[in-house]
Design an enzyme around this catalytic site. Sequence first.
Site, PDB file in Angstrom:
ATOM      1  N   HIS A  98     -79.230   1.414   3.735  1.00 18.42           N
ATOM      2  CA  HIS A  98     -79.175   2.351   4.858  1.00 18.42           C
ATOM      3  C   HIS A  98     -80.568   3.075   5.341  1.00 18.42           C
ATOM      4  O   HIS A  98     -81.344   3.454   4.406  1.00 18.42           O
ATOM      5  CB  HIS A  98     -78.192   3.629   4.394  1.00 18.42           C
ATOM      6  CG  HIS A  98     -77.959   4.449   5.414  1.00 18.42           C
ATOM      7  ND1 HIS A  98     -77.198   4.264   6.649  1.00 18.42           N
ATOM      8  CD2 HIS A  98     -78.730   5.680   5.942  1.00 18.42           C
ATOM      9  CE1 HIS A  98     -77.321   5.325   7.644  1.00 18.42           C
ATOM     10  NE2 HIS A  98     -78.046   6.239   7.011  1.00 18.42           N
ATOM     11  N   ASP A 121     -65.755  12.123   8.486  1.00 17.20           N
ATOM     12  CA  ASP A 121     -67.339  12.218   8.871  1.00 17.20           C
ATOM     13  C   ASP A 121     -67.182  12.262  10.460  1.00 17.20           C
ATOM     14  O   ASP A 121     -67.993  13.282  11.168  1.00 17.20           O
ATOM     15  CB  ASP A 121     -68.123  11.299   8.271  1.00 17.20           C
ATOM     16  CG  ASP A 121     -69.598  11.275   8.993  1.00 17.20           C
ATOM     17  OD1 ASP A 121     -70.209  12.338   8.787  1.00 17.20           O
ATOM     18  OD2 ASP A 121     -69.778  10.315   9.614  1.00 17.20           O
ATOM     19  N   ARG A 175     -69.947  19.721  13.710  1.00 23.13           N
ATOM     20  CA  ARG A 175     -71.469  20.066  13.487  1.00 23.13           C
ATOM     21  C   ARG A 175     -72.183  19.960  14.676  1.00 23.13           C
ATOM     22  O   ARG A 175     -73.187  20.896  14.864  1.00 23.13           O
ATOM     23  CB  ARG A 175     -71.868  19.200  12.528  1.00 23.13           C
ATOM     24  CG  ARG A 175     -71.295  19.422  11.013  1.00 23.13           C
ATOM     25  CD  ARG A 175     -71.770  18.287  10.250  1.00 23.13           C
ATOM     26  NE  ARG A 175     -72.974  18.213   9.879  1.00 23.13           N
ATOM     27  CZ  ARG A 175     -73.777  16.980   9.400  1.00 23.13           C
ATOM     28  NH1 ARG A 175     -72.800  15.891   9.166  1.00 23.13           N
ATOM     29  NH2 ARG A 175     -74.825  16.888   9.425  1.00 23.13           N
ATOM     30  N   SER A 212     -72.478  13.116   4.861  1.00 23.79           N
ATOM     31  CA  SER A 212     -72.006  12.295   6.191  1.00 23.79           C
ATOM     32  C   SER A 212     -72.567  10.881   5.804  1.00 23.79           C
ATOM     33  O   SER A 212     -71.604   9.987   6.209  1.00 23.79           O
ATOM     34  CB  SER A 212     -72.512  13.098   7.221  1.00 23.79           C
ATOM     35  OG  SER A 212     -72.962  12.033   8.421  1.00 23.79           O
ATOM     36  N   LYS A 270     -69.782   7.030   4.414  1.00 21.11           N
ATOM     37  CA  LYS A 270     -69.671   5.912   5.039  1.00 21.11           C
ATOM     38  C   LYS A 270     -70.323   4.868   4.025  1.00 21.11           C
ATOM     39  O   LYS A 270     -69.652   3.621   4.094  1.00 21.11           O
ATOM     40  CB  LYS A 270     -70.548   6.058   6.439  1.00 21.11           C
ATOM     41  CG  LYS A 270     -69.811   6.879   7.360  1.00 21.11           C
ATOM     42  CD  LYS A 270     -70.687   6.911   8.679  1.00 21.11           C
ATOM     43  CE  LYS A 270     -71.896   7.867   8.568  1.00 21.11           C
ATOM     44  NZ  LYS A 270     -72.334   8.721   9.555  1.00 21.11           N
TER      45      LYS A 270
HETATM   46  N1  URA Z   1     -76.877  10.481  10.350  1.00 16.73           N
HETATM   47  C1  URA Z   1     -75.460  10.686   9.766  1.00 16.73           C
HETATM   48  O1  URA Z   1     -74.739   9.512   9.611  1.00 16.73           O
HETATM   49  N2  URA Z   1     -75.039  11.691   9.532  1.00 16.73           N
HETATM   50  C2  URA Z   1     -75.873  13.004   9.706  1.00 16.73           C
HETATM   51  O2  URA Z   1     -75.056  13.988   9.312  1.00 16.73           O
HETATM   52  C3  URA Z   1     -76.957  12.924  10.124  1.00 16.73           C
HETATM   53  C4  URA Z   1     -77.666  11.572  10.500  1.00 16.73           C
END
Ligand code: URA
Length: 433
Positions: A82, A161, A168, A183, A187
């Site tokens: 990631h 999320d 948020r 977050s 994933k």
């Molecule tokens: N990328 C994400 O997937 N989540 C966040 O909170 C910030 C950046």
Amino acid sequence: MRMYDLITKKKHGGTLTAEELRYMVEGYVAGEIPDYQMSAMLMAIWFNGMTAQETTELTIAMADSGDRVDLSAIAGKKVDKHSTGGVGDKTTLICAPIVAACGGRVAKMSGRGLGHTGGTVDKLEAIPGYETAISREKFFSIVNECGVSVIGQSGNLAPADKKLYALRDVTATVDAIPLIASSIMSKKLAAGSDCILLDVKTGSGAFMKTLDDAIALAQTMVAIGEGAGRRTVALITDMDTPLGLGIGNSIEVAESMDVLRGKGPHDLTEVSLQLAENMLYLVGKGTIEECRRMAEQSIADGSAFETFCTMVRRQGGDDAVLRDASKFPQAAVQVQIRANADGYITAMDAEKIGAVSVVLGAGRETKDSPIDFAAGLILHKKYGDAVKSDDVIATLYTDSTQRGDSAAQLYRAAITIGTEEPPVRPLVYARVE
Ligand code: URA
């Protein structure tokens, strides 16, 4: 259990239990906890933070809120990667086939780009015919056959999320490290790989502008991954300057193929090799040094490049463009940017350069904006390079002179030419394990 009591506890700096966090996440996704109570909780978290244990439990509850991808049909250890997002960051197209060519397994779901950073799925879709939406069975069989498949995100991964991020975004609570980390990692946990390599970018084009914040985010995400039973390593890499020389979808595919054939720019090659060696290390292929040698060898013997071509063909893509980039559809308009003084490039604002690529048509301003795969830019001079007045420092590619002219103005504002040679900056600042 009452959400009111949980908000009170967090407001006073208390620690929420796994049961409380699960109650909160499940209740919010089910619509039983209203946005106004969750907003209060997010702000309490923003001010009081979360312990490592709380952050891990929150992440696991978020990962459990939707589908968890079962990758057991793929033999061997799977490693995911990631990146927190950057300009010219095409490293997945390079590391994934390197890892596969060296015997690792990469079953990767990637996203589309938004704003100044590009997305891997958009880059892959620049390859004529390449399908990013394929059945799970086909995805698994391609990974079993050639070690790698990269597809678009599908299924209902971590819906908590999605709902929390939207809240948020409008309650000024995006920039809290436990919330960012949970977050991203929810994933990754839901995506099912055994090991996770995180590339946390820092600098002007990155989400984390300072090195301290990038390290704190990396440490939190590594602790979550390990706490959830996944081997996890993070590298902190530079995004003050765009990575490589090309920005734009087909331009970035072509540059990635240059790296896989051993003739890519130094910065992109080095960062990609460090990411790949760590992915191989995570799946147990040897020491970091041994993994580095394997990764280099896969470039030298052509196996990483051929692995990428095989994956592309299996996903319906035409590998002729990978072997000869001039076969990609070409942009109608080219604009050359020239230096206005002698000296050195002393700063390149990566975020502004990302915005230039959006103006040229290579990225999206909104989720539904179309993409021009041929649009983008090639940087002929980068941070630290000496320039002479009138040297061509970049070429912009687009579909109209109007876009080209506005982008050229923005590009000039993103570059600083000074008289002193600037200090060399590291490509990789730190490794967190
Ligand atoms: N990328 C994400 O997937 N989540 C966040 O909170 C910030 C950046």
